[in-house]
Design an enzyme around this catalytic site. Structure first.
Site, PDB file in Angstrom:
ATOM      1  N   HIS A 146       0.829  -1.206   0.000  1.00  0.00           N
ATOM      2  CA  HIS A 146       0.000   0.000   0.000  1.00  0.00           C
ATOM      3  C   HIS A 146       0.868   1.263   0.000  1.00  0.00           C
ATOM      4  O   HIS A 146       0.691   2.157  -0.825  1.00  0.00           O
ATOM      5  CB  HIS A 146      -0.911  -0.022   1.235  1.00  0.00           C
ATOM      6  CG  HIS A 146      -1.718   1.216   1.426  1.00  0.00           C
ATOM      7  ND1 HIS A 146      -3.016   1.338   0.983  1.00  0.00           N
ATOM      8  CD2 HIS A 146      -1.415   2.411   2.018  1.00  0.00           C
ATOM      9  CE1 HIS A 146      -3.477   2.539   1.288  1.00  0.00           C
ATOM     10  NE2 HIS A 146      -2.527   3.206   1.912  1.00  0.00           N
ATOM     11  N   HIS A 149       3.073   1.678  -3.245  1.00  0.00           N
ATOM     12  CA  HIS A 149       2.348   2.139  -4.433  1.00  0.00           C
ATOM     13  C   HIS A 149       1.965   3.604  -4.318  1.00  0.00           C
ATOM     14  O   HIS A 149       2.115   4.366  -5.273  1.00  0.00           O
ATOM     15  CB  HIS A 149       1.107   1.296  -4.664  1.00  0.00           C
ATOM     16  CG  HIS A 149       0.299   1.757  -5.842  1.00  0.00           C
ATOM     17  ND1 HIS A 149       0.667   1.486  -7.133  1.00  0.00           N
ATOM     18  CD2 HIS A 149      -0.825   2.508  -5.914  1.00  0.00           C
ATOM     19  CE1 HIS A 149      -0.199   2.038  -7.956  1.00  0.00           C
ATOM     20  NE2 HIS A 149      -1.116   2.661  -7.246  1.00  0.00           N
TER      21      HIS A 149
END
Length: 314
Positions: A146, A149
């Site tokens: 998470h 990205h």
């Protein structure tokens, strides 16, 4: 020694500034890479270290109204980005094959520059996804994937659009990604609105299929470059990076689809992980057994009702 090192760093910084397309150099966070890099480093520190520690002794915040406003605002923003990409070439002059970067100052060329920057800025706005996790103490959602990205995507886009703000075939993935985000944030907005809207979320299982379709479209489209007899696209490195993105995330979501829908596995709420980019939300069904529990959106269920825990994607 230190003076020489500082001089070399300054020269490199000036070199990077000189390579920024003059049509976009005056846009916020575009003239040089230092500011945007510092913001993203600060984001990583807050997401992984500072934020969770500040919330450690506090109760999780219930931010349903803020989340509804945020998600529906992101729907409108991404819909506008899609429209602008279409009007900047994809629905007007592009061939959908070897479309080169428009280096002109024509109205359409400048329109593509503006929407490329707007897509880039939208990735900084999406850092709010993580802020909601931190404030609601959903730290299990903030995985390495998470954070990587959300930080790496805007960072790489700076390098991409400083040299290719005129778009061409290298902007297709941004348009498709924004279209998927319209669907994704609409789903999140309904989900955050409460249990009375759960009946309208029957299409949740198709979110992963939409993601897989996105990555196939992006990979196939950009792969054309390697099979054309002649395509003088001005930034080959950008082409390679887009192709790697498409293939990597296709593999990631194919595995999720296999585990969730083919093998029928469901992870416990405490172990559920967010998937990547533009992504899907896969509710987990849990029986409350008469206990007071809270789902991923902050809604409470009692008396043995079903709990739909939202897994937020990035």
């Amino acid at each position: 020694m230190l003076r020489e090192a500082a001089s070399n760093i300054l020269q490199f910084h000036n070199f990077l500034k000189s390579g920024v397309d003059v049509r976009i150099s005056d846009y916020p966070l575009m003239g040089e890479p230092v500011k945007m890099t510092c913001i993203l480093i600060g984001y990583v520190i807050l997401a992984v270290y500072t934020g969770p520690r500040l919330m450690a002794g506090r109760k999780p915040m219930r931010l349903n109204t803020a989340m509804i406003i945020y998600n529906l605002s992101m729907v409108l923003l991404n819909a506008f980005i899609v429209y602008e990409f279409l009007m900047s070439g994809w629905a007007t002059t592009f061939t959908w094959r070897c479309d080169l970067i428009d280096t002109s100052t024509t109205p359409q060329g400048l329109r593509m520059v503006r929407v490329a920057w707007l897509f880039y800025i939208s990735k900084f706005i999406e850092l709010m996804d993580t802020a909601f996790f931190v404030l609601r103490k959903k730290q299990s959602q903030i995985t390495f994937l998470h954070v990587f990205h959300h930080s790496f995507m805007p960072w790489t886009w700076w390098w991409g659009i400083t040299g290719t703000p005129g778009g061409g075939m290298g902007s297709f993935h941004a348009m498709v990604n924004s279209a998927v985000h319209v669907i994704m944030y609409f789903y999140y907005g309904l989900s955050a609105a409460g249990p009375r809207f759960q009946k309208f979320l029957w299409w949740k299982k198709y979110m992963t299929a939409i993601q897989l379709t996105q990555f196939v479209l992006v990979s196939v489209h950009i792969s054309q470059y390697y099979f054309m007899e002649k395509c003088d696209y001005q930034n080959r490195l950008w082409i390679a990076l887009i192709w790697m993105y498409g293939v990597f995330f296709f593999i990631l979501f194919s595995n999720f689809w296999l585990q969730a829908y083919i093998k029928g596995k469901r992870l416990p709420v405490s172990e559920d992980k967010p998937k990547q980019n533009g992504s899907t939300s896969e509710p987990i069904t849990v029986v409350a057994n008469g206990k007071h529990v809270e789902n991923g959106n902050g809604h409470h269920y009692t008396n043995g009702k079903l709990l739909l825990g939202k897994v937020k994607e990035i």
